[in-house]
Design an enzyme around this catalytic site. Structure first.
Site, PDB file in Angstrom:
ATOM      1  CE1 TYR A 159     -10.068  -9.982   4.914  1.00 36.13           C
ATOM      2  CE2 TYR A 159     -10.608 -12.263   4.406  1.00 36.13           C
ATOM      3  CZ  TYR A 159     -10.052 -11.051   4.049  1.00 36.13           C
ATOM      4  OH  TYR A 159      -9.455 -10.919   2.819  1.00 36.13           O
TER       5      TYR A 159
ATOM      6  CG  ASP B  68      -8.029  -0.153   3.473  1.00 37.38           C
ATOM      7  OD1 ASP B  68      -8.736  -0.968   2.834  1.00 37.38           O
ATOM      8  OD2 ASP B  68      -6.785  -0.163   3.443  1.00 37.38           O
TER       9      ASP B  68
ATOM     10  CE  LYS C 159      -3.923  -2.215   2.202  1.00 35.96           C
ATOM     11  NZ  LYS C 159      -4.880  -2.227   3.297  1.00 35.96           N
TER      12      LYS C 159
END
Ligand code: ATR
Length: 279
Positions: A220, A105, A68
């Site tokens: 997750y 995000d 990123k």
């Protein structure tokens, strides 16, 4: 007939990415013709791969860990929210050939918390665990919700203090180490450390979660993460992982690329059904 527009997610590793599935569901729902693939791209070849992808007709990219910050650098121009977070998760090729960078995000997390989970963050005490790239991308959007205070706690306390310093003009924020947390309690605890990915958990006193408090893991997996389980044991009203944020950030990227916003609820439901089915 024209071939479908091409999109992809670059990351390292990328094996279990759910993004191709999410964008396929968005395309199906909206009737848009597109393809979306996942590609393992190490940082060393990132710039070449991005330039090749766009030179060969690709329209847009998502970039995930650890790319990123590199994506932020490669963008010719960026949104204000990406500028502040110094990280980009969405690249779009504009008609003039320029590469636009955005970070979806933060908005993805806020939509999941406030729309899907119906939490109000206004005037609440929030604890953010971790002071890496994932935290950096969400601090601005969290402070925009006007919490009474945002505390960043990190294994390396100096990094938390430094991050708090960087964002202190946006709202009430402070940084500390996990051991300094003893006496305070919070309405919402967010886990943005990389600990979950290794199946680990920072050592936290359970009484730092207020009655009716909530826990949210940005990570997750197929199973509840150690932090989600910690929240359940601490008596959280809601203790969930970041699958909703993942879908919401993808919907915002889809909007940047295609100019339309898909419905997220049915897609979150499909992903939850699929992971329940495979257990
Ligand atoms: P990302 O970009 O995904 O945030 P990062 O920049 O490497 O990744 O940051 C990882 C974060 O997780 C850091 O806050 C790190 O703490 P340090 O700054 O002390 O390194 C935190 N982290 C990683 N593993 C951890 C663990 N086992 N327990 C607690 N925190 C951990």
């Amino acid at each position: 007939m024209q071939p479908p527009d091409r999109y992809a997610v670059f990351g390292h590793p990328i094996g279990h990415s759910k993004s191709p599935r999410i964008h396929a569901l968005f395309a199906e729902q909206t009737g848009e013709q597109l393809s979306y693939t996942a590609q393992d791209v190490p940082p060393e070849t990132f710039e070449t791969c991005v330039r090749d992808f766009f030179a060969q007709g690709g329209k847009g990219l998502n970039c995930t860990v650890p790319l990123k910050e590199l994506a932020w650098r490669i963008a010719d121009y960026r949104s204000e929210r990406a500028e502040h977070s110094k990280a980009v998760n969405t690249l779009a090729l504009r008609p003039d050939g320029m590469i636009y960078g955005d970070n979806t995000d933060g908005i993805g997390l806020i939509r999941d918390l406030t729309v899907n989970l119906k939490l109000s963050l206004n005037n609440r005490r929030i604890l953010l665990l971790g002071a890496g790239g994932a935290s950096r991308g969400i601090i601005g959007p969290l402070l925009e919700q006007r919490p009474s205070h945002l505390t960043i706690a990190n294994r390396t306390p100096e990094k938390a203090a430094q991050l708090a310093e960087e964002f202190c003009d946006l709202g009430p924020i402070s940084g500390c180490g996990f051991f300094d947390l003893g006496t305070e309690s919070f309405d919402l605890i967010l886990n943005a450390t990389a600990a979950s990915l290794a199946g680990e958990l920072p050592n936290l006193p359970k009484n730092i979660l207020r009655p009716r408090g909530c826990c949210y893991d940005l990570a997750y997996g197929m199973e509840p993460t150690p932090f989600v389980r910690w929240g359940e044991e601490a008596g959280a009203d809601i203790s969930v992982d970041g699958i909703g944020m993942l879908v919401e950030q993808a919907a915002e990227a889809f909007f940047i690329w295609r100019g339309m916003r898909p419905e997220t609820r049915p897609v979150i439901d499909v992903l939850n059904r699929e992971r329940r089915g495979s257990r």
